[in-house]
Scaffold this active site. Structure first.
Site, PDB file in Angstrom:
ATOM      1  N   GLU B  68      42.938  34.585  -3.190  1.00 39.37           N
ATOM      2  CA  GLU B  68      43.545  34.770  -1.861  1.00 39.37           C
ATOM      3  C   GLU B  68      44.416  33.575  -1.478  1.00 39.37           C
ATOM      4  O   GLU B  68      45.494  33.746  -0.882  1.00 39.37           O
ATOM      5  CB  GLU B  68      42.459  34.931  -0.791  1.00 39.37           C
ATOM      6  CG  GLU B  68      41.586  36.163  -0.941  1.00 39.37           C
ATOM      7  CD  GLU B  68      40.328  35.907  -1.771  1.00 39.37           C
ATOM      8  OE1 GLU B  68      40.395  35.072  -2.717  1.00 39.37           O
ATOM      9  OE2 GLU B  68      39.294  36.524  -1.488  1.00 39.37           O
ATOM     10  N   CYS B 102      35.615  34.968   0.446  1.00 42.06           N
ATOM     11  CA  CYS B 102      34.533  34.021   0.743  1.00 42.06           C
ATOM     12  C   CYS B 102      34.760  33.404   2.127  1.00 42.06           C
ATOM     13  O   CYS B 102      35.775  33.651   2.769  1.00 42.06           O
ATOM     14  CB  CYS B 102      34.467  32.932  -0.333  1.00 42.06           C
ATOM     15  SG  CYS B 102      35.701  31.629  -0.117  1.00 42.06           S
TER      16      CYS B 102
END
Lengths: 344, 185
Positions: B68, B102
């Site tokens: 990401e 996360c």
């Protein structure tokens, strides 16, 4: 009692005019909390000679297995009390609804207990969790006697004795480097936040950096910069900092590094300390978990901080790595950084 | 999959979501084939992929280089090349990723003000969209804005790839640091 050196509230030798500061450990959420209580049924032990039999029988019927810190029996404080002892019978939850008083025959319906020597049950509050700090112990014990396995390191840290004066001098000089980095960054229009990474095994400074979110990349907060600078020192890294002389790293001498892994190479930030002028945000606090940092020292608290302010990301049992956190290092000077005007 | 959600001012339809997630799964498969962490991640703006990411932790020696984060950087580069305002572009960008972001990435996505994240499987070890912490929807000071999540598309496959990968162990971690079930997602 603990053998404590004579160092209560010690303050480091400060240069004249500097404000004093203290290293304050940032404990886990559980260690920082007040005491949580739960209701139990207890009863007076009217005949002391029956006490050990009663403890044995009640414990067999209602074990306190999930609450090993709770003492089954307490001595009554007052001398004029009609009974010398009181004992926990069982938790007052689930089928024994809270608030409702029960008789002995309701609590022990099948006659497994010989109730001779026991008085009328009453409701009381006892601590749910074992105490982790002396403060929690004292609060818990004011409700009901509990056992306490004191973590001497925590006690030492809380009393300000964990770091020797020479260690405090090192903390100070590393935080000064972080403050200087913040100031250099601010001169280039960056947010005045600085960070330093040190290998405590050698004392060497591995990286010095400042916030670059208004320069290189919006996610390059000071901690992210230093994590990347350490990577640069290990031959990796994702960004280039040539326009920001306030950001620098030490090229690691592979194989010579004492804190390195078994194969002789350093692995991300394993074993390292990070100094930050202010408490890191959620992203940075979690980045330090991923980076396996050993300890974090910061100066000023932050409303978006994710260590002491919210989440305690450094000490969560559900994450795969934890690190120690200390705050308050040169706190006033770190707080003052926020007032640096940022030239645009 | 019935889900359709507003991303900025435009609506994302279920079929479109599935098509992009299929692409993300293909990327994860490709990564697995190359011995890399099998996570696929796409940034889609105006029906165009403007950023892709794969985990670059080992090559950069930087544990924060998750897919990401790499994809966010690609979008920023794309904005510079196309003379667009990144803030405006991120506001209308959807992230498709095979695994729940996360805690760190969730905070980063908030700060970039991405409105919608579509993901495959839960990230039980580090998940920041509800599995460990709920960073995606929390009320946080000065940490961007909450974003919406659509979880669960082809999640079994995403999990299976991760299990396959971690059974092999991470060859880049030093021996003493390798733990059997370790996940660097």
């Amino acid at each position: 009692m603990l053998m404590e050196p004579d160092c209560k509230r010690q303050k480091t030798e400060e240069p004249r005019g500097a404000s004093p500061w203290q290293v304050v450990p940032v404990l886990s959420e559980r260690e920082s909390q007040g005491v949580t209580l739960m209701p139990v049924y207890a009863a007076p032990v009217l005949d002391k000679k029956e006490a050990s039999r009663l403890v044995k029988e009640v414990s067999a019927i209602y074990p306190l297995g999930d609450y090993p810190h709770l003492k089954r029996v307490r001595a009554r404080g007052s001398v004029d009390s009609s009974h010398p002892l009181e004992m926990i019978l069982c938790r007052a939850s689930g089928r024994h609804q809270q608030g409702a008083l029960r008789t002995l025959s309701e609590l022990f319906p099948s006659g497994q207990l010989d109730p001779s020597g026991l008085g009328t049950p009453f409701l009381t509050q006892v601590p749910v969790y074992p105490p982790l700090t002396r403060r929690q112990y004292e609060e818990a014990a004011s409700h009901w006697p509990v056992s306490f396995h004191e973590n001497k390191r925590i006690t030492q840290a809380l009393s300000g004795c964990l770091f020797t004066p020479s260690e405090k001098t090192a903390l100070q000089s590393h935080m000064e480097l972080a403050i200087q980095a913040a100031q250099r960054g601010a001169r280039q229009g960056m947010k005045p936040v600085g960070a330093v990474v040190v290998d405590p095994a050698t004392g060497r400074v591995l990286a010095v950096g400042h916030d670059c979110r208004d320069g290189i990349n919006p996610l390059l907060h000071a901690a992210m910069v230093c994590i990347d600078l350490v990577a640069c020192g290990q031959g990796g890294g994702a960004y280039r900092y040539q326009d920001y002389p306030g950001c620098s790293f030490l090229l690691s001498a592979n194989g010579l590094d004492q804190s390195s892994g078994a194969d002789g190479l350093p692995y991300i930030c394993t074993g390292y300390d990070m100094y930050l002028t202010r408490e890191p945000c959620v992203m940075c606090a979690m980045a330090l978990v991923h980076s396996r940092i050993e300890r974090v020292f910061y100066g000023a608290p932050s409303p978006h901080g994710a260590l002491a302010t919210k989440y305690h990301i450094h000490s969560r049992k559900d994450l795969n790595h934890r690190y120690e956190v200390y705050r308050g290092i040169l706190e006033d000077r770190c707080c003052d950084l926020a007032h640096l005007s940022v030239p645009k | 999959m019935e889900a359709a959600a507003a991303a900025g001012e435009r609506v994302v339809f279920a079929e479109e979501t599935e098509a992009w997630m299929d692409r993300a799964i293909d990327m994860a498969k490709e990564a697995l084939g190359n011995g890399e962490v099998p996570v696929g991640c796409l940034m889609v703006y105006n029906n165009e992929i403007i950023g892709k990411g794969k985990n670059e932790v080992n090559e950069t020696k930087n544990a924060t280089r998750h897919a990401e984060m790499v994809a966010i950087d690609e979008v920023i580069d794309w904005c510079h090349q196309h003379k667009k305002d990144p803030e405006e572009v991120f506001r209308h960008t959807v992230l498709y990723v095979t695994v729940e972001p996360c805690i760190m990435c969730a905070a980063a996505l908030r700060m970039m003000k991405i409105p919608l994240v579509v993901y495959g499987c839960q990230n039980e070890r580090f998940g920041g969209c509800g599995s460990v912490l709920n960073i995606s929807s929390a009320t946080l000071t000065d940490t961007g804005e909450p974003f919406q999540c659509i979880p669960g598309y082809r999640s079994e496959e995403a999990v299976e790839m991760l299990k396959t990968f971690y059974r092999q162990e991470n060859p880049n971690a030093p021996k003493s640091k390798v733990r059997k079930k370790e996940c660097v997602i």
